[in-house]
Structure formats: C-alpha cells, structure tokens
Design a protein around this motif. Structure first.
Motif, mmCIF file in Angstrom:
data_model
loop_
_atom_site.group_PDB
_atom_site.id
_atom_site.type_symbol
_atom_site.label_atom_id
_atom_site.label_comp_id
_atom_site.label_asym_id
_atom_site.label_seq_id
_atom_site.Cartn_x
_atom_site.Cartn_y
_atom_site.Cartn_z
ATOM 1 N N ALA A 1 -59.035 35.290 64.327
ATOM 2 C CA ALA A 1 -60.181 36.295 64.586
ATOM 3 C C ALA A 1 -60.073 37.530 64.999
ATOM 4 N N GLU A 2 -58.960 37.601 65.810
ATOM 5 C CA GLU A 2 -58.473 38.753 66.441
ATOM 6 C C GLU A 2 -57.802 39.787 65.382
ATOM 7 N N ALA A 3 -57.094 38.909 64.468
ATOM 8 C CA ALA A 3 -56.295 39.591 63.577
ATOM 9 C C ALA A 3 -57.251 40.417 62.336
ATOM 10 N N GLY B 1 -62.269 40.223 71.318
ATOM 11 C CA GLY B 1 -61.074 40.668 71.956
ATOM 12 C C GLY B 1 -60.038 41.637 70.959
ATOM 13 N N GLY B 2 -60.502 41.566 69.636
ATOM 14 C CA GLY B 2 -59.655 42.378 68.747
ATOM 15 C C GLY B 2 -59.641 43.874 69.084
ATOM 16 N N GLY C 1 -52.560 49.582 62.457
ATOM 17 C CA GLY C 1 -53.493 48.354 62.540
ATOM 18 C C GLY C 1 -52.930 47.409 61.554
ATOM 19 N N LEU C 2 -52.284 47.796 60.591
ATOM 20 C CA LEU C 2 -51.805 46.867 59.361
ATOM 21 C C LEU C 2 -50.656 45.969 60.112
ATOM 22 N N THR D 1 -50.109 39.530 64.299
ATOM 23 C CA THR D 1 -50.950 38.216 64.798
ATOM 24 C C THR D 1 -51.062 37.102 63.903
ATOM 25 N N MET D 2 -51.176 37.289 62.545
ATOM 26 C CA MET D 2 -51.496 36.337 61.489
ATOM 27 C C MET D 2 -49.937 35.630 61.393
#
Length: 505
Positions: free
Chosen positions: A60-62, A115-116, A398-399, A405-406
């Motif tokens: 979800a954060e990613a 949180g992201g 961002g990427l 994270t993923m």
C-alpha cells in the motif's frame, strides 16, 4: 513567494515534529516483524498468514509514493502531509482494535496508503523550513530518523508485545500522529504551496493497483493453495502478467504518467534500481525471517529477538556520517560495491547457524552487517539520481522508492514460502535417514522414556534440524542475491554530476 525559513526554538520544534512523522512511518515497516507470531496466534491464523501484516503495509505504501507529487500539487504540500499524518493515526488505532486477520490487513493497507506520503513530504518540508545553509543538517536529521526507525522497530515491537499486548505496537502511533497533525498545521500552514489542478493518470493508477495487488496476493496465497495447481493462483498470475504489460504500454505512451518509466532509459538509473531491488529484497527478507526463526524454534521472546534483530542498526548509525562525507569524493559505485559485498559476506556467515548457538553467536554477524548498510544506501541514492536529467529527479526518486518497497514486500513472500517448502523437504530427507538402526530409540528407552516419548523426542529433533537447514538455505540464497546486486552496480557509468537528493524518499 516562499515564507522565510524558521529560526530558533520554532525551527527546532518543527524539525522534531517532521522527524517524528518520518520516524513513525518508517517504524511501521519493521515494528510488526517480531510480532507476527504473537499476532497470528492471537487472531487464529498461521505464522505464514501473519506475514501479510508486513506485506500489506509495504504494498500500500509503495502504491501511494508515486502519487505524492500529484497530491501535493493538487491539494497543497502541507495539507496533504497533515491529512496523511492524522489518517495514519486513525488507521493505526483501528489496526489495534482489529479482531480478525482480515480486518487487521484491511486497516494495515489503509495505514500504508496514509503513511506513503509522510516520508517524501517530511523531507520536502524540512528543506523548506531550514535555512539554505543548514540544508545538510535537515537532510542529516531526516536520514538519521530513517536509519534509527528500522532499528527501534523490532525492539519496541518486542517490548510492547511481551509487556503489554500486540495492539500497542499500533496504538503507540496514535498520540504521535495526532499531536504532530495538530501542532504541525499551526506551525507549517504558512508554508503551504499553491495548488494546481493537474490531470491524474487514472488508467495508469488503476493498472498499477491491479497488477501489484494481483502479484502480491498470488505470492502470499500461493503456498496455501499449492501454487499453480490452484485455479485461483493461475487466474491471479494471468491478471498480474496482463496488468503489468498493459501498465508498461500505457505508462510509456501517456503524456502525464503516474510512474515515469522513461527514466529507465538511463543506464545508471536502471543499474542502480536493479542493485537496490536485489540487495534490499535480500536484506529485508532475511530481516523478516530472523525473528520468526528465533521465536518459533530457538525459544526467544519477542523482546530478545527484537534486540538481536536491531543489532544491525548500531554500526549503521555510527558509520552513516562518515559514508555521507566519503560519497562526495569517492566513486559511488565503489562504495556501493563494498557495502553490498559486505552485506552478502555477513549473510553468508549466517548460513552456517546451528540450533545450539548463543545469542552472541547469532548476533555478531548482524552487528557487523550494519557497516554495509550506509555504504549501500547513501551513495546508491545519489548515483541513481545523478544518472537522470535534473528535470526527472523527482520522478526517478519516486520510482526508486516504489521499486525498493515492492522488492521488500515480494521478498517477504518468497522467503516465507521458500522457508516452509525447504523445511518440509529437509524434514522428509532427515526422517528417512535418522535412527535407521534404532540406536537412538534404544538409548532413550534405556533412559526411562516410554516408546511414545522416545518417538516424540526424535521427531522434535528432526523438526528442529529441518527448520535450521531451511533457515540456512534462505540465508544462502540471500547471500547470492547480494552477490548479483554487487555485480549489477558496475553496469552504471561513472556519474558526471552530483545529484540533489532532496527529492529522494
């Protein structure tokens, strides 16, 4: 017109507030690691299902991180930050009140969405409130909380689980989030940015949610449903594959993509992202496995396993300032290579654990491993962002954060599956080899055990050793992943400029 930077007590107060916001967002990526066994037991789920508490938040954060720029442009940086802060507190409270695993995962997803934006926006606002000459101090404060939070997570999670109960690992966020939200708005609203109605790539966002969600659900559920023997897993795999291809095509042709994949045309950026995915996936997967192994099979409490897991961070914090200084004069590729090789070497050492090891024997490789973390993280960010055009820095940051994270979420699922499958495999092999002549059984019977007790004792030994072999195998695979990551960084050309890392998150 931008407001003048803060000074004196206000600067200190706002700096602490923004650092605290970043701290709790990063903290929640690791605070549940040592609590998985407790949570799953309390909610009537298996330990493997309990890891969804970690992966759901990470995914979800990613997904939210690439949207941060659009949200800030559309609604204002401060407004998005404060709203995210308050919603993070609300969903943290709801996580603690969850009475089933499904409910907890749903609230963790919402907590991850909230949180992201906190990490990138806290850094952006720190740079805005600090005078320009103190920008390094602002970055240092942000980086320090980013490094300390993952260390504090396992310790804090363990103590709260053992001394109180698992909901407190989420409830601890609530007062921090609400206080930061209220005080932050009063102190920072003057720094609100102008809003601009910009189009959002709705199709790209939808495709990203579809393929990421299907992939993660497939990885999490695969071991429970015997992988591709299950129609559900096959359908999820097809959705993930088709969704990813459609996402790639759409994002490469869309004028305002939600994720600008065009930055991958830069060889240095592609090599850096490959390195961070392989290395961070290996690191995070091993980090998640350690407390599961220690609590489930080595007799450790959540607190003691948290203390062991956190040893990695001690030297990481101490060496980070020196690495930051070195990264301005030394070729970043060399620093990253040394850092990743060191992480791989220490993980390789951990692949020879035994069931009778002391806490010191388990902990010293983790302690020394901390030296490699800043060498890996600090220069790699600069190298990646220096490899793209200056106008692409924010998109690239961002990427990169999305991929990092993923990779952690995917690695968690792969490690969990591999660990269970390896344990089953080694158990079957050991069962066919142990006590063929019956000597061990006879010895146990002679010591006064009944036949059932002797059988149970041997079965327990076989189970314990099979888990140990499976754990070592996973650590060995992580060491291989680190080795590949170390090689990948040399595909990056030497950077020709120093990047502005203020856009990194």
């Amino acid at each position: 017109m931008f407001e003048a930077p803060l000074t004196g007590g206000q600067l200190v107060g706002a700096g602490i507030l923004l650092a605290a916001a970043n701290f709790i967002a990063v903290l929640d990526t690791t605070i549940a690691n040592v609590s998985v066994s407790t949570i799953s037991g309390s909610l009537g789920a298996s330990t493997s299902q309990g890891t969804y508490v970690i992966t759901s938040y990470a995914v979800a954060e990613a997904i939210t991180v690439p949207l941060t720029g659009w949200l800030a442009n559309r609604f204002g940086t401060v407004r998005v930050f404060i709203t995210s802060m308050i919603m993070f507190g609300v969903f943290s409270a709801l996580c603690g009140f969850a009475n089933s695993l499904g409910m907890l995962i749903a609230f963790r997803i919402l907590q991850g969405f909230a949180g992201g934006p906190l990490m990138p926006l806290s850094q952006t606002l720190l740079l805005r409130i600090f005078p320009k000459e103190k920008a390094p101090a602002a970055i240092g404060l942000w980086a320090m909380t980013t490094l300390i939070a993952p260390i504090a997570g396992p310790i804090l999670g363990g103590v709260l689980c053992d001394q109180y109960s698992w909901p407190y690992i989420f409830w601890i966020n609530v007062p921090v989030a609400l206080i930061c939200g209220y005080v932050g708005w009063r102190m920072l609203k003057r720094y609100e940015t102008k809003t601009n109605i910009v189009p959002i790539d709705k199709v790209g966002l939808l495709l990203m949610v579809i393929w990421v969600g299907a992939l993660q659900f497939m990885l999490d559920e695969g071991k429970e449903k015997d992988w591709f023997a299950s129609t559900e897993i096959v359908v999820l795999a097809l959705i993930a594959g088709a969704g990813f291809i459609a996402f790639m095509i759409w994002e490469l042709t869309e004028r305002n993509p939600v994720v600008d994949l065009r930055v991958f045309r830069h060889r240095g950026f592609s090599a850096s992202v490959t390195t961070i995915c392989l290395a961070f996936g290996a690191f995070f997967g091993a980090t998640v496995l350690t407390p599961l192994w220690l609590q489930g099979y080595m007799g450790y409490t959540a607190t003691s396993s948290g203390m062991v897991s956190a040893m990695t961070g001690i030297l990481a914090v101490l060496t980070a300032p020196f690495v930051a200084k070195m990264s301005t004069t030394v070729d970043a590729r060399k620093l990253v290579f040394i850092g990743v090789v060191w992480l791989g070497l220490m993980t390789f050492v951990r692949a020879f654990n035994t069931t009778d090891m002391t806490m010191f024997q388990i902990g010293w490789p983790l302690f020394l491993q901390g030296i490699g973390l800043p060498l890996f993280f600090v220069p790699l960010t600069g190298l990646a962002l220096a490899s793209v055009n200056e106008s692409e820095t924010a998109s690239a940051a961002g990427l990169m954060s999305f991929c990092r994270t993923m990779s952690g979420a995917i690695a968690t699922s792969i490690v969990n599956t591999s660990w269970e499958n390896d344990a089953t495999h080694f158990h079957a092999e050991l069962s066919g080899l142990v006590d063929r002549m019956g000597d061990a059984t006879n010895t146990l019977l002679a010591s006064g055990m009944s036949a059932d007790q002797a059988t149970a004792s041997i079965a327990q030994t076989v189970q314990s050793q099979s888990i140990m072999l499976a754990t070592n195998h996973v650590f060995m695979m992580a060491a291989v992943s680190f080795s590949l990551a170390a090689l990948a960084i040399w595909f990056a050309p030497k950077p020709t400029r120093v990047a502005d890392t203020s856009a990194a998150h």
